[in-house]
Design an enzyme around this catalytic site. Structure first.
Site, PDB file in Angstrom:
ATOM      1  N   GLY A  47      51.262  40.224  38.492  1.00 34.20           N
ATOM      2  CA  GLY A  47      51.185  38.692  39.139  1.00 34.20           C
ATOM      3  C   GLY A  47      50.389  38.652  40.251  1.00 34.20           C
ATOM      4  O   GLY A  47      50.219  39.701  40.842  1.00 34.20           O
ATOM      5  N   GLN A  52      46.554  35.088  47.741  1.00 31.45           N
ATOM      6  CA  GLN A  52      46.362  36.531  47.944  1.00 31.45           C
ATOM      7  C   GLN A  52      44.928  36.960  47.832  1.00 31.45           C
ATOM      8  O   GLN A  52      44.386  37.967  48.410  1.00 31.45           O
ATOM      9  CB  GLN A  52      46.847  37.397  46.751  1.00 31.45           C
ATOM     10  CG  GLN A  52      48.530  37.204  47.059  1.00 31.45           C
ATOM     11  CD  GLN A  52      49.358  37.981  46.062  1.00 31.45           C
ATOM     12  OE1 GLN A  52      49.520  37.677  44.893  1.00 31.45           O
ATOM     13  NE2 GLN A  52      49.588  39.350  46.274  1.00 31.45           N
ATOM     14  N   CYS A  91      54.137  44.273  46.687  1.00 31.07           N
ATOM     15  CA  CYS A  91      53.278  43.058  46.642  1.00 31.07           C
ATOM     16  C   CYS A  91      51.912  43.712  47.000  1.00 31.07           C
ATOM     17  O   CYS A  91      51.763  44.585  47.836  1.00 31.07           O
ATOM     18  CB  CYS A  91      53.789  42.198  47.612  1.00 31.07           C
ATOM     19  SG  CYS A  91      52.571  40.799  47.968  1.00 31.07           S
ATOM     20  N   LEU A  92      50.810  43.337  46.409  1.00 32.95           N
ATOM     21  CA  LEU A  92      49.412  43.600  46.337  1.00 32.95           C
ATOM     22  C   LEU A  92      49.111  43.543  47.715  1.00 32.95           C
ATOM     23  O   LEU A  92      48.229  43.909  48.370  1.00 32.95           O
ATOM     24  CB  LEU A  92      48.633  43.027  45.389  1.00 32.95           C
ATOM     25  CG  LEU A  92      48.736  43.554  44.132  1.00 32.95           C
ATOM     26  CD1 LEU A  92      48.042  42.379  43.132  1.00 32.95           C
ATOM     27  CD2 LEU A  92      48.131  44.821  43.880  1.00 32.95           C
ATOM     28  N   HIS A 133      58.626  35.518  42.881  1.00 35.75           N
ATOM     29  CA  HIS A 133      57.536  36.252  43.750  1.00 35.75           C
ATOM     30  C   HIS A 133      56.385  35.372  44.028  1.00 35.75           C
ATOM     31  O   HIS A 133      55.866  35.232  45.238  1.00 35.75           O
ATOM     32  CB  HIS A 133      57.447  37.582  43.370  1.00 35.75           C
ATOM     33  CG  HIS A 133      56.568  38.591  44.303  1.00 35.75           C
ATOM     34  ND1 HIS A 133      56.986  39.496  45.018  1.00 35.75           N
ATOM     35  CD2 HIS A 133      54.987  38.420  44.450  1.00 35.75           C
ATOM     36  CE1 HIS A 133      55.803  40.121  45.612  1.00 35.75           C
ATOM     37  NE2 HIS A 133      54.478  39.433  45.442  1.00 35.75           N
ATOM     38  N   GLU A 134      55.665  34.948  42.774  1.00 34.16           N
ATOM     39  CA  GLU A 134      54.247  34.145  42.916  1.00 34.16           C
ATOM     40  C   GLU A 134      54.555  32.775  43.502  1.00 34.16           C
ATOM     41  O   GLU A 134      53.855  32.451  44.307  1.00 34.16           O
ATOM     42  CB  GLU A 134      53.600  34.233  41.860  1.00 34.16           C
ATOM     43  CG  GLU A 134      53.369  35.614  40.992  1.00 34.16           C
ATOM     44  CD  GLU A 134      52.976  36.457  41.868  1.00 34.16           C
ATOM     45  OE1 GLU A 134      52.318  36.329  42.829  1.00 34.16           O
ATOM     46  OE2 GLU A 134      53.148  37.942  41.553  1.00 34.16           O
ATOM     47  N   HIS A 137      54.749  33.022  47.269  1.00 39.00           N
ATOM     48  CA  HIS A 137      53.170  33.011  47.694  1.00 39.00           C
ATOM     49  C   HIS A 137      52.841  31.638  48.252  1.00 39.00           C
ATOM     50  O   HIS A 137      52.204  31.692  49.090  1.00 39.00           O
ATOM     51  CB  HIS A 137      52.439  33.664  46.947  1.00 39.00           C
ATOM     52  CG  HIS A 137      52.613  35.531  47.110  1.00 39.00           C
ATOM     53  ND1 HIS A 137      51.974  35.943  48.286  1.00 39.00           N
ATOM     54  CD2 HIS A 137      52.834  36.387  46.479  1.00 39.00           C
ATOM     55  CE1 HIS A 137      52.357  37.253  48.359  1.00 39.00           C
ATOM     56  NE2 HIS A 137      52.524  37.572  46.691  1.00 39.00           N
TER      57      HIS A 137
HETATM   58 NI    NI Z   1      52.899  39.579  46.159  1.00 47.06          NI
END
Ligand code: NI
Length: 168
Positions: A47, A52, A91-92, A133-134, A137
């Site tokens: 995701g 991000q 998380c990226l 999670h998304e 963000h």
């Molecule tokens: Ni993330």
């Protein structure tokens, strides 16, 4: 469509901002979505949220391991949460770490698809985790904010890859 540069800690200004609602679904939003999907795939993520990649708009993309196609949701909102699950999450935008937190076991999300059509998604397990999670963000929240104690945050060992988790 080009892969976009990932924003990560400690350069967190866009990550910590509350993203704005998308006022109109036009070609610029389509380009952002295409770039987000490319970036998510290149990073092997499940995701990705627009902040991000430096875009402070309420757009997320998801692709679960078994999905053939990715899903984009514009202006998503969680309308229902139920249950609780303990999950391991990465998380990226927080490279090199993973942690254990609690998420809802199931969530219902409503929003618009990339054509502007109203959609409603009921998800359990990993998909519910990824949606929470998304959507976090979009409100400037990272999974590390949900970590209850330092023992629940771990470093990924670069040599062995121990602790490699799905990243979002
Ligand atoms: Ni993330």
């Amino acid at each position: 469509m080009a892969v976009r540069a990932m924003h990560h800690l400690p350069d967190d200004s866009v990550l910590r901002r509350k993203a704005k609602r998308v006022p109109k679904i036009d070609s610029s939003i389509q380009r952002i979505i295409d770039g987000m999907i490319e970036t998510m795939k290149q990073s092997s993520g499940v995701g990705l949220a627009a902040p991000q990649v430096g875009v402070s708009l309420r757009v997320v993309v998801l692709q679960m391991p078994d999905d053939e196609e990715s899903t984009a949701i514009i202006n998503p909102e969680i309308v229902k949460r139920a249950g609780e699950q303990e999950v391991t999450e990465g998380c990226l935008s927080v490279p090199g770490y993973y942690g254990e937190i609690k998420r809802s076991e199931s969530v219902t999300v409503k929003g618009l698809d990339r054509q502007g059509k109203a959609i409603r998604i009921k998800a359990i397990g990993l998909m519910a985790q990824a949606l929470e999670h998304e959507l976090d963000h979009l409100n400037g929240i990272l999974y590390i904010d949900h970590i209850e104690s330092q023992e629940k945050l771990h470093k990924i060992e670069p040599e062995t890859g121990a602790g490699k988790v799905r990243r979002e």
